[in-house]
Enzyme design. Structure first.
Site, PDB file in Angstrom:
ATOM      1  N   ASP A  75       0.810  -1.229   0.000  1.00 43.91           N
ATOM      2  CA  ASP A  75       0.000   0.000   0.000  1.00 43.91           C
ATOM      3  C   ASP A  75       0.837   1.270   0.000  1.00 43.91           C
ATOM      4  OD1 ASP A  75       0.959  -0.617   2.570  1.00 43.91           O
ATOM      5  OD2 ASP A  75      -0.616   0.546   3.528  1.00 43.91           O
ATOM      6  N   SER A 118       2.916  -8.097   9.051  1.00 45.16           N
ATOM      7  CA  SER A 118       2.315  -7.246   8.024  1.00 45.16           C
ATOM      8  C   SER A 118       3.468  -6.431   7.463  1.00 45.16           C
ATOM      9  CB  SER A 118       1.230  -6.338   8.605  1.00 45.16           C
ATOM     10  OG  SER A 118       0.693  -5.497   7.588  1.00 45.16           O
ATOM     11  N   GLU A 157      -2.542   0.792  13.341  1.00 40.54           N
ATOM     12  CA  GLU A 157      -1.086   0.878  13.241  1.00 40.54           C
ATOM     13  C   GLU A 157      -0.545   2.126  13.949  1.00 40.54           C
ATOM     14  OE1 GLU A 157       2.622   0.977  10.014  1.00 40.54           O
ATOM     15  OE2 GLU A 157       0.574   0.868   9.266  1.00 40.54           O
ATOM     16  N   LYS A 163      -6.360  -0.207   6.579  1.00 47.34           N
ATOM     17  CA  LYS A 163      -5.199   0.126   7.409  1.00 47.34           C
ATOM     18  C   LYS A 163      -5.095   1.625   7.577  1.00 47.34           C
ATOM     19  CE  LYS A 163      -0.983   0.993   6.569  1.00 47.34           C
ATOM     20  NZ  LYS A 163       0.396   1.053   6.055  1.00 47.34           N
ATOM     21  N   LYS A 187      -1.326  -3.580  14.286  1.00 40.55           N
ATOM     22  CA  LYS A 187      -0.072  -3.594  13.526  1.00 40.55           C
ATOM     23  C   LYS A 187       0.932  -2.694  14.253  1.00 40.55           C
ATOM     24  CE  LYS A 187       2.067  -2.767   9.020  1.00 40.55           C
ATOM     25  NZ  LYS A 187       1.875  -2.678   7.558  1.00 40.55           N
ATOM     26  N   TYR A 200       4.849   8.613   5.006  1.00 37.74           N
ATOM     27  CA  TYR A 200       4.259   8.673   3.665  1.00 37.74           C
ATOM     28  C   TYR A 200       2.956   9.441   3.713  1.00 37.74           C
ATOM     29  CZ  TYR A 200       1.426   4.525   5.002  1.00 37.74           C
ATOM     30  OH  TYR A 200       0.583   3.627   5.601  1.00 37.74           O
ATOM     31  N   ARG A 202       4.736   1.295 -11.497  1.00 37.08           N
ATOM     32  CA  ARG A 202       4.159   0.853 -10.216  1.00 37.08           C
ATOM     33  C   ARG A 202       3.248  -0.354 -10.433  1.00 37.08           C
ATOM     34  NH1 ARG A 202       3.732   6.553  -9.658  1.00 37.08           N
ATOM     35  NH2 ARG A 202       1.478   6.553 -10.069  1.00 37.08           N
ATOM     36  N   GLU A 207       2.693   3.305  14.777  1.00 38.45           N
ATOM     37  CA  GLU A 207       4.117   2.987  14.601  1.00 38.45           C
ATOM     38  C   GLU A 207       4.999   3.930  15.405  1.00 38.45           C
ATOM     39  OE1 GLU A 207       7.689   2.376  11.328  1.00 38.45           O
ATOM     40  OE2 GLU A 207       5.744   3.074  10.615  1.00 38.45           O
TER      41      GLU A 207
END
Length: 371
Positions: free
Chosen positions: A42, A309, A196, A155, A238, A371, A64, A198
């Protein structure tokens, strides 16, 4: 102890029917069924630009598409390794060279389709370089559309940093609430949310500090999940593995990483959560697999399925093998299958390990990755 008013305040109106709960729980279980994990394909257009630049490939939509096709066209060997694939919006509507929709290619082999629904990190004012994640506006409508288009899980990534002053209480609370609100919206549309939060491995912090911060962040996340009436059995977590910062001078064994990681989870993550699918967090492919294997062999009781993941830790070798050349596609696909099989073994505690553990030369991680 509690007056009538207090009891009324804590009453929860039904948010999901029993049938909705059953669908969410069953799909969460399918994604992380024994030996299976998630391919995170993703990456945003910006993230793909960095990945492709590393191997000298121009960042065009066609390149891509070609690269994702290499992953999605792997043979039946990955069917027992991959339970779900996370798509980027662009990829969800792309097709193979033969005109077959990528979504159909994945679903036809019994693998579930997921979608990245956040819209990236933005600065959190009044903090020292911290962020929150945007994308809640219009999320309900997007989830409804994605469900129609074949996605059954989603996600959302939040990012926290460790320093002498970070993460701040504001950043922890804000990101926890955003994750909970996203999760609630997804579940209303029959979509399993992957949560997630992180914690980046940038910095020189040791394993103990990483564990402490991970516990604080996860505790806040699950407090927010409770406040927002999120159905935990219909979610996946995650998180980062608990590792020392990349600049830390002390090197820790896989067993130490595993003990810190499992301890942090045991202190904060309710057993109702269906599965924990770790992100690779800038580790090399081999490091990520060895750590995942050690986590599954950790002697502490683990009430959740513990799997992967991975994005880079499933794809880095494949990307290096491909380098944009048609004649390299088969070799690249073989590299992806090899990592998928390694991680399938690792999430069962059966990975013997390769011969290049600790090869950090191939870390494809940039400082302050976002990102």
């Amino acid at each position: 102890m509690f007056g009538k008013e207090s009891l009324r305040m804590t009453h929860q109106s039904p948010t999901l029917s029993e049938a909705q709960k059953r669908e969410l729980h069953e799909n969460a279980l399918r994604i992380v069924s024994p030996g299976k994990g998630i391919l995170a394909a993703d990456e945003s257009v910006g993230s793909m630009a960095k990945r492709l630049a590393q191997v000298g490939v121009e960042n065009t939509e066609e390149n891509r598409r070609q690269y994702r096709q290499i992953l999605f066209s792997a043979d039946d060997r990955i069917n027992n390794c991959i339970g779900g694939v996370i798509f980027f919006h662009e990829t969800l509507y792309q097709h193979s060279d033969n005109g077959v929709a990528f979504v159909k290619m994945i679903r036809d082999r019994g693998i579930l389709v997921g979608i990245k629904v956040d819209k990236g990190v933005v600065p959190l004012a009044g903090t020292s370089g911290e962020t929150t994640t945007q994308g809640l506006d219009g999320l309900s409508e997007r989830c409804a559309q994605y469900k129609k288009d074949g996605a059954v899980f989603a996600k959302w990534r939040c990012v926290l940093k460790i320093s002498d002053t970070n993460p701040s209480r504001l950043a922890i609370t804000e990101n926890a609430n955003v994750l909970a609100r996203y999760s609630s919206i997804c579940q209303q549309h029959g979509i399993v949310p992957i949560i997630e939060p992180e914690i980046l491995p940038d910095g020189d912090h040791d394993l103990k500090r990483s564990q402490y911060i991970t516990e604080k962040v996860l505790a806040a996340v699950y407090k927010a999940m409770s406040d927002h009436h999120v159905y935990l059995e219909g979610t996946l977590l995650k998180p980062n593995m608990v590792t020392a910062g990349h600049s830390c001078s002390t090197k820790y064994s896989p067993e130490e990483v595993a003990m810190a990681t499992v301890t942090a989870l045991r202190r904060t993550v309710p057993p109702a959560v269906t599965g924990v699918a770790f992100l690779s967090g800038g580790q090399s492919e081999e490091e990520a697999s060895v750590h995942l294997n050690a986590i599954n062999n950790c002697p502490l009781a683990k009430p959740w399925i513990l799997t992967f993941s991975f994005g880079r830790a499933l794809q880095a070798s494949a990307l290096r093998a491909w380098r944009g050349h048609k004649e390299n596609e088969k070799a690249a696909t073989e590299q992806f299958i090899k990592r998928a099989e390694a991680n399938s073994l690792a999430c069962q505690g059966k990975y013997p390990g390769g011969d290049n553990y600790g090869d950090v030369g191939h870390r494809s991680y940039g400082s302050c990755y976002a990102y």
